[in-house]
Design an enzyme around this catalytic site. Structure first.
Site, PDB file in Angstrom:
ATOM      1  N   ASP A  31       0.876  -1.312   0.104  1.00  0.00           N
ATOM      2  CA  ASP A  31       0.056   0.108  -0.004  1.00  0.00           C
ATOM      3  C   ASP A  31       0.807   1.180  -0.041  1.00  0.00           C
ATOM      4  OD1 ASP A  31      -2.092  -1.757   0.211  1.00  0.00           O
ATOM      5  OD2 ASP A  31      -2.661  -1.543   2.265  1.00  0.00           O
ATOM      6  N   ASP A  49     -14.557  -4.295  -1.444  1.00  0.00           N
ATOM      7  CA  ASP A  49     -13.995  -4.082   0.070  1.00  0.00           C
ATOM      8  C   ASP A  49     -15.269  -4.025   0.716  1.00  0.00           C
ATOM      9  OD1 ASP A  49     -11.638  -4.321  -1.253  1.00  0.00           O
ATOM     10  OD2 ASP A  49     -11.429  -2.109  -1.233  1.00  0.00           O
TER      11      ASP A  49
END
Length: 241
Positions: A7, A129
């Site tokens: 990330d 998500d």
């Protein structure tokens, strides 16, 4: 197949807790060196998220992501803040192997279906998500996990049947970064209801037993992030366990 995760925010490697941008951990790791290490350990793919892009709705780490993709002998799938076909094409033409579409897959499915038709199913992965709401349903979060969708996960997936969709990535946000194990029941239902779609699992891996539990489901891939950064086990251990 294990997908080590990276990330990116502000040009560096970070992790969030349950998708909370205020609960951010910065890691003193060079993204290119991390990717090269993953390749050396035997990973075939890695998963990179432009968190600045996901949060702000505009890609911000494209140059760095392409540098990573071209500096390590590893396939890269990446997403975060992608809103235009031109952005997808820039990534694919620049060395990325698959582009991950998140919020737009929920808010503008017709556009994403057009991209699937234009680019082919191997070029696109949908990232859904999800949070479990009070009624027990799993609903995708959008705009970098900051807003809930009214659609359920099942609504979204059903809408893509017949579109050529091949690969999805599903994260249980409530488990992301918690290292308490993946949501096996959720993944089993996805595999049962949508057997023609390749599932990549994400969220919750903290031990090798968690990896083994997910491998028992035989998904297309398992994403692991925080556990690798914090040394809970090695990538080689995860690949071979």
């Amino acid at each position: 197949m294990i997908f080590p995760a990276m990330d990116l925010m502000d040009g560096g490697c970070v992790r969030l807790l349950k998708g909370d941008f205020s609960a951010r951990t910065n890691y003193a790791a060079d993204p290119v060196e991390v990717a090269q290490g993953y390749a050396a350990a035997g990973a075939e793919w890695m998963h990179i998220v432009d968190l600045d892009g996901a949060k702000n709705g505009a890609t911000a780490q494209t140059e760095l992501i392409l540098k990573v993709a071209n500096s390590a002998k590893i396939k890269v799938q990446t997403g975060g803040g992608i809103r235009e076909l031109s952005q997808v094409q820039t990534l694919l033409n620049g060395g990325v192997d698959r582009v991950v579409i998140g919020s737009l897959a929920v808010t503008n499915p017709q556009m994403v279906k057009h991209w699937l038709e234009t680019l082919g199913p191997d070029a696109i992965c949908l990232a859904l998500d999800v949070n479990q709401s009070e009624d027990g349903e799993f609903r995708p979060a959008i705009k970098g996990w900051t807003e809930p969708s009214k659609k359920t996960l099942w609504d979204v997936l059903s809408d893509y049947l017949g579109s050529g969709l091949k690969t999805i990535l599903v994260t249980d946000i409530g488990r992301d970064g918690m290292q308490t194990g993946g949501n096996l029941d959720l993944y089993k239902r996805i595999q049962s209801d949508f057997p023609t779609i390749d599932l990549i699992t994400s969220g919750g891996v903290g031990t090798l037993d968690h990896v083994r539990d997910l491998k028992a489901l035989n998904p297309h891939g398992i994403i692991i992030g925080k556990a690798l950064y914090e040394g809970a086990f090695t990538l080689d251990d995860a690949i071979t366990c």
